[in-house]
Design a protein around this motif. Sequence first.
Motif, PDB file in Angstrom:
ATOM      1  N   ARG A   8       0.844  -1.211   0.000  1.00 28.52           N
ATOM      2  CA  ARG A   8       0.000   0.000   0.000  1.00 28.52           C
ATOM      3  C   ARG A   8       0.872   1.252   0.000  1.00 28.52           C
ATOM      4  NH1 ARG A   8      -4.983   0.650   0.766  1.00 28.52           N
ATOM      5  NH2 ARG A   8      -4.952   2.290   2.332  1.00 28.52           N
ATOM      6  N   ILE A   9       1.901   1.243   0.840  1.00 29.29           N
ATOM      7  CA  ILE A   9       2.808   2.391   0.906  1.00 29.29           C
ATOM      8  C   ILE A   9       3.459   2.602  -0.457  1.00 29.29           C
ATOM      9  CG2 ILE A   9       4.977   3.247   1.875  1.00 29.29           C
ATOM     10  CD1 ILE A   9       4.152   1.741   4.502  1.00 29.29           C
ATOM     11  N   ASN A  10       4.010   1.535  -1.022  1.00 27.32           N
ATOM     12  CA  ASN A  10       4.700   1.641  -2.308  1.00 27.32           C
ATOM     13  C   ASN A  10       3.780   2.175  -3.396  1.00 27.32           C
ATOM     14  OD1 ASN A  10       7.047   1.377  -3.883  1.00 27.32           O
ATOM     15  ND2 ASN A  10       6.341  -0.594  -4.673  1.00 27.32           N
ATOM     16  N   GLY A  11       2.530   1.741  -3.379  1.00 26.23           N
ATOM     17  CA  GLY A  11       1.572   2.198  -4.378  1.00 26.23           C
ATOM     18  C   GLY A  11       1.177   3.659  -4.233  1.00 26.23           C
ATOM     19  N   LEU A  12       1.445   4.237  -3.069  1.00 21.13           N
ATOM     20  CA  LEU A  12       1.079   5.636  -2.825  1.00 21.13           C
ATOM     21  C   LEU A  12       2.270   6.588  -2.833  1.00 21.13           C
ATOM     22  CD1 LEU A  12      -1.618   5.009  -0.096  1.00 21.13           C
ATOM     23  CD2 LEU A  12      -2.004   5.998  -2.370  1.00 21.13           C
ATOM     24  N   LEU A  13       3.469   6.083  -3.092  1.00 19.65           N
ATOM     25  CA  LEU A  13       4.639   6.951  -3.206  1.00 19.65           C
ATOM     26  C   LEU A  13       4.664   7.594  -4.579  1.00 19.65           C
ATOM     27  CD1 LEU A  13       7.478   4.755  -1.679  1.00 19.65           C
ATOM     28  CD2 LEU A  13       6.262   6.652  -0.590  1.00 19.65           C
ATOM     29  N   ARG A  37      -7.042   6.091   5.161  1.00 16.33           N
ATOM     30  CA  ARG A  37      -6.883   4.696   5.597  1.00 16.33           C
ATOM     31  C   ARG A  37      -5.413   4.290   5.623  1.00 16.33           C
ATOM     32  NH1 ARG A  37      -8.025  -0.319   2.132  1.00 16.33           N
ATOM     33  NH2 ARG A  37      -7.379  -1.955   3.551  1.00 16.33           N
ATOM     34  N   ALA A  38      -4.686   4.625   4.578  1.00 10.50           N
ATOM     35  CA  ALA A  38      -3.270   4.264   4.520  1.00 10.50           C
ATOM     36  C   ALA A  38      -2.479   4.982   5.602  1.00 10.50           C
ATOM     37  CB  ALA A  38      -2.696   4.591   3.139  1.00 10.50           C
ATOM     38  N   PHE A  39      -2.774   6.265   5.828  1.00 11.37           N
ATOM     39  CA  PHE A  39      -2.066   7.018   6.861  1.00 11.37           C
ATOM     40  C   PHE A  39      -2.322   6.396   8.236  1.00 11.37           C
ATOM     41  CE2 PHE A  39      -1.708  11.027   9.533  1.00 11.37           C
ATOM     42  CZ  PHE A  39      -0.323  10.999   9.566  1.00 11.37           C
ATOM     43  N   ASP A  40      -3.574   6.006   8.497  1.00 12.29           N
ATOM     44  CA  ASP A  40      -3.910   5.359   9.760  1.00 12.29           C
ATOM     45  C   ASP A  40      -3.146   4.047   9.917  1.00 12.29           C
ATOM     46  OD1 ASP A  40      -5.655   5.259  12.200  1.00 12.29           O
ATOM     47  OD2 ASP A  40      -6.364   3.432  11.204  1.00 12.29           O
ATOM     48  N   GLU A  41      -3.040   3.280   8.833  1.00 10.82           N
ATOM     49  CA  GLU A  41      -2.310   2.012   8.879  1.00 10.82           C
ATOM     50  C   GLU A  41      -0.820   2.244   9.124  1.00 10.82           C
ATOM     51  OE1 GLU A  41      -3.247   0.028   5.232  1.00 10.82           O
ATOM     52  OE2 GLU A  41      -5.261  -0.510   5.895  1.00 10.82           O
ATOM     53  N   VAL A  42      -0.266   3.295   8.538  1.00  9.81           N
ATOM     54  CA  VAL A  42       1.138   3.629   8.761  1.00  9.81           C
ATOM     55  C   VAL A  42       1.360   3.994  10.225  1.00  9.81           C
ATOM     56  CG1 VAL A  42       2.881   5.419   8.297  1.00  9.81           C
ATOM     57  CG2 VAL A  42       1.764   4.237   6.406  1.00  9.81           C
ATOM     58  N   LEU A 151      14.446   3.730  16.231  1.00 10.44           N
ATOM     59  CA  LEU A 151      14.345   4.593  15.054  1.00 10.44           C
ATOM     60  C   LEU A 151      13.298   3.968  14.138  1.00 10.44           C
ATOM     61  CD1 LEU A 151      18.180   4.648  14.379  1.00 10.44           C
ATOM     62  CD2 LEU A 151      16.890   6.513  15.408  1.00 10.44           C
ATOM     63  N   ALA A 152      12.433   4.792  13.557  1.00  9.21           N
ATOM     64  CA  ALA A 152      11.396   4.253  12.682  1.00  9.21           C
ATOM     65  C   ALA A 152      11.186   5.164  11.486  1.00  9.21           C
ATOM     66  CB  ALA A 152      10.085   4.088  13.459  1.00  9.21           C
ATOM     67  N   VAL A 153      11.048   4.552  10.320  1.00  8.11           N
ATOM     68  CA  VAL A 153      10.780   5.282   9.081  1.00  8.11           C
ATOM     69  C   VAL A 153       9.687   4.553   8.310  1.00  8.11           C
ATOM     70  CG1 VAL A 153      13.115   6.250   8.895  1.00  8.11           C
ATOM     71  CG2 VAL A 153      12.596   4.075   7.781  1.00  8.11           C
ATOM     72  N   ILE A 154       9.021   5.302   7.461  1.00  7.16           N
ATOM     73  CA  ILE A 154       8.026   4.672   6.589  1.00  7.16           C
ATOM     74  C   ILE A 154       8.739   3.914   5.482  1.00  7.16           C
ATOM     75  CG2 ILE A 154       6.111   5.074   4.996  1.00  7.16           C
ATOM     76  CD1 ILE A 154       5.445   7.596   6.632  1.00  7.16           C
ATOM     77  N   PRO A 171      17.706   0.213  17.578  1.00  4.74           N
ATOM     78  CA  PRO A 171      17.088  -0.604  16.530  1.00  4.74           C
ATOM     79  C   PRO A 171      16.347   0.257  15.507  1.00  4.74           C
ATOM     80  CG  PRO A 171      16.616  -1.493  18.709  1.00  4.74           C
ATOM     81  CD  PRO A 171      17.256  -0.157  18.910  1.00  4.74           C
ATOM     82  N   LEU A 172      16.517  -0.092  14.232  1.00  5.50           N
ATOM     83  CA  LEU A 172      15.865   0.634  13.136  1.00  5.50           C
ATOM     84  C   LEU A 172      14.747  -0.230  12.571  1.00  5.50           C
ATOM     85  CD1 LEU A 172      15.659   2.852  10.927  1.00  5.50           C
ATOM     86  CD2 LEU A 172      17.362   1.525   9.640  1.00  5.50           C
ATOM     87  N   HIS A 173      13.573   0.397  12.393  1.00  7.25           N
ATOM     88  CA  HIS A 173      12.418  -0.294  11.834  1.00  7.25           C
ATOM     89  C   HIS A 173      11.894   0.514  10.648  1.00  7.25           C
ATOM     90  CE1 HIS A 173      12.337  -2.753  15.469  1.00  7.25           C
ATOM     91  NE2 HIS A 173      12.586  -1.637  16.094  1.00  7.25           N
ATOM     92  N   SER A 174      11.668  -0.158   9.526  1.00  9.30           N
ATOM     93  CA  SER A 174      11.081   0.495   8.375  1.00  9.30           C
ATOM     94  C   SER A 174       9.864  -0.320   7.924  1.00  9.30           C
ATOM     95  CB  SER A 174      12.097   0.643   7.234  1.00  9.30           C
ATOM     96  OG  SER A 174      12.646  -0.604   6.887  1.00  9.30           O
ATOM     97  N   LEU A 175       8.830   0.389   7.472  1.00 12.01           N
ATOM     98  CA  LEU A 175       7.620  -0.292   7.027  1.00 12.01           C
ATOM     99  C   LEU A 175       7.753  -0.802   5.602  1.00 12.01           C
ATOM    100  CD1 LEU A 175       4.875   2.043   8.529  1.00 12.01           C
ATOM    101  CD2 LEU A 175       5.872  -0.037   9.494  1.00 12.01           C
TER     102      LEU A 175
END
Length: 178
Positions: A8-13, A37-42, A151-154, A171-175
């Motif tokens: 979903r993220i990739n489709g909205l970039l 909806r996507a922002f809420d999921e992020v 650390l967290a990034v989309i 720790p780094l986390h990316s969606l």
Amino acid sequence: MADTLGERINGLLRDVPDFPEPGIGFKDISPLLADARAFDEVVDGLAGVARLGDAEIDLVAGVEARGFLIAGALACRLGAGLVPVRKAGKLPPPTLTRSYDLEYGSAEIEVPSGVLDGRRVLLVDDVLATGGTLRAAAELVGQAGGTVTALAVIVELGFLGGRDALNGLAPLHSLLTL
């Protein structure tokens, strides 16, 4: 319809060539932010990062400017406070400042003095590229007396090696990793 949050993220970039400088490919998250909806999921996905392990979060720090948008929503979701990591000269004094290198130059960021002392911080931004901005922000939070617990990034642009620049910080986390 995308099956996973990453899809979903990739489709909205939106890819923006030659921005902010010629030769730079910018990943624009504006369409993602505009999709409720996507922002809420992020925000949910990033909130899950804060709940990993035993570390509790006191504050969410967001890196200017898109990181502010994410951090504000995330802080509300987590019941945490919010701290902006801003471009130098944008916060009222007193502040702490740090310089760092970008892919296309150098910059300075700052945080308010006296609000991070002894606080556990989740540091967030929209996109991880080379890691310079996020590393400087994490070091600045530490200089200001806070402890970055994660650390967290989309989006992480894995081909640029930013994760390596952040080794040893938290720790780094990316969606989504591209």
